[in-house]
Structure formats: structure tokens, C-alpha cells
Design an enzyme around this catalytic site. Sequence first.
Site, PDB file in Angstrom:
ATOM      1  CG  HIS A  47     125.553  61.059  52.397  1.00  0.00           C
ATOM      2  ND1 HIS A  47     126.226  59.992  52.937  1.00  0.00           N
ATOM      3  CD2 HIS A  47     124.242  60.706  52.390  1.00  0.00           C
ATOM      4  CE1 HIS A  47     125.373  59.035  53.239  1.00  0.00           C
ATOM      5  NE2 HIS A  47     124.152  59.445  52.922  1.00  0.00           N
ATOM      6  NE  ARG A  72     120.663  63.976  53.612  1.00  0.00           N
ATOM      7  CZ  ARG A  72     120.704  62.934  52.770  1.00  0.00           C
ATOM      8  NH1 ARG A  72     119.714  62.052  52.761  1.00  0.00           N
ATOM      9  NH2 ARG A  72     121.702  62.804  51.919  1.00  0.00           N
ATOM     10  CG  ASP A  86     120.444  78.330  68.585  1.00  0.00           C
ATOM     11  OD1 ASP A  86     119.204  78.413  68.639  1.00  0.00           O
ATOM     12  OD2 ASP A  86     121.143  77.992  69.567  1.00  0.00           O
ATOM     13  CD  GLN A 149     116.458  61.448  54.421  1.00  0.00           C
ATOM     14  OE1 GLN A 149     117.404  62.057  54.883  1.00  0.00           O
ATOM     15  NE2 GLN A 149     116.543  60.735  53.304  1.00  0.00           N
ATOM     16  CD  GLU A 151     117.532  57.658  54.922  1.00  0.00           C
ATOM     17  OE1 GLU A 151     118.165  57.735  53.855  1.00  0.00           O
ATOM     18  OE2 GLU A 151     117.900  58.199  55.986  1.00  0.00           O
ATOM     19  CG  ASP A 177     120.540  54.984  52.676  1.00  0.00           C
ATOM     20  OD1 ASP A 177     121.554  54.326  52.377  1.00  0.00           O
ATOM     21  OD2 ASP A 177     120.575  56.208  52.883  1.00  0.00           O
TER      22      ASP A 177
END
Length: 275
Positions: A47, A72, A86, A149, A151, A177
Site C-alpha cells: 500500500h 512488504r 537483489d 500474511q 488475510e 483484510d
Amino acid sequence: MYTPNRLKAHLAAGHVAFGCWVGGGSPTNAEILGHIGFDFLLVDHEHGVGETREIIDTLRAVETTPSPALVRIPWNDHVFLKRVLDAGVQSVMIPSVDTAEATLAAVRACRYPPDGIRGYAAGVVRASTFGLEPDYIHKANENMLIAVQIESYTAVDNAAGIAAVEGADIIFIGVNDLAGSIGRLEQTGHPDVRELVRRAEEAILASGKIMGTVPNAGASVRDLIDRGYRVIAGPHDVALLRDAGLAAMADYRELCQSHTDGRKAAATNHMQKSY
């Protein structure tokens, strides 16, 4: 740049990790919060604002502080995972993982063969200090910290299988969520939501995996620690800035009102004395 994974070591020692979200896209915010002493900074690119280049800028800022980064990513995407690993990300969170198969795919995307399918560019990437870190590919696999997660109600049904996947180190309950998946978005204290959370907790704790979440209407930080959570993502940089700004403006308006009231009272007294 390569360093041993401090967050993984912190958790391996049995400690609880209390972190702060960084979602505003500002490396400066991340640097400030890192110097405060959070156990980790959860750099949000699901987000949050920014692309891979911004992740690198944030990593550079965080690496000057005592707090390690947990990043995240937007989705369970092995291409995006390859790019951020990387770039130097060692601790990664993957949202909306509903099945054991999806969990295994995420883990394999984070590891070099023969343990996974991570593409090879170790001789030149930032994660290996541009090829200067000896034996990087083996160190990378050993240092990787992966949070997935849960959710949705589907993920809760599959929680035992998700937690059983080797390499899924942290099982993180995305409680809002999860609530939304049963039509209860923002109702994290609702009994139906709490029942789903309880079921997820039981499966995760039974597996021996590290359990994580955010404070919510169903549980304070103290409650979460008492219930066995060891990764807790607390405040958010945007909310901290917003709330500090609101508090500053409230103080200023109160001061202005006090001065206005004082002037009105003085004017009234002056008029009364004139008569």
C-alpha cells in the site's frame, strides 16, 4: 549491501520484535524512525509509495540506523521478489497468501537453487556488495527471513498447511483484510472476526512458527504479547505525522481562541467602565 540479518538473529534469540510501518515513501522518515530504536521498520510497498529504486533509497537510509528493514512487497510475485532481494532486502513480507502451495512458491522465489528458483546475478548486485561478499549465495539462503500474511477466511482454513511450509518463518495475521473477507472490514473486534483470528492463532502456535500481526480493536500490544505474538507492527509513519500535526494545530487554535476571548473580555470591561 550484505550484512548478517539482524532481525532474524533478534527473533532467533527468542525476543519479541516491535516495529513501525514506513509507508509514506520517505527515506528520511525511515531514517528518523530507525534512530528511535524500533526492532524493525516495516517498509510497505503493497500500500506504500514507490518502486524498486525507492526501496533501495530507503534501505540506504535504514542501514545507517540500528533498526533493520522488513519489506512488504505488492504481491506474491517471484519477479518482484527477485528484484528486491537483489537490491539487498533480507527480510520480506508477502501479502495475501491463501494456501500451502502459494507459501511454497514464495519461499522458493526467495532462495537460490537447489533450495529455490531465485535467479542468479549474485556477482554484480547490491545484495552481495556488488560481488565482493564471499560465498554470498549460501549466506543469502541462510539469512533470508520470510513472513507470509494470512488475510482471508480461506487462508485460515489452510493455516496449518501454510505454517508447515519450511522456510515460512513468520505467519502474520492481516486482521483487517481477514475481517473484510467475511464482510466485516474495520470490525476487528467483532466476534466472528475474533473467532477466525483464534483459529489462525491456534494453528500457528501449534506449528512452532513465529506469529505476527498489528494491534487492533481485538487486541492491544500487551494482549498480543500475552497471546504469543512475537512480531508486532505498531505505529505508521503517516499516522504519526498526521496525529502530531493535528495535535499541534489543536494547541494553536486553543491558544488563538484564548487570546480572542481575552481581547473580548478586555473590550467589554472597557465599555462598562466608560458608562
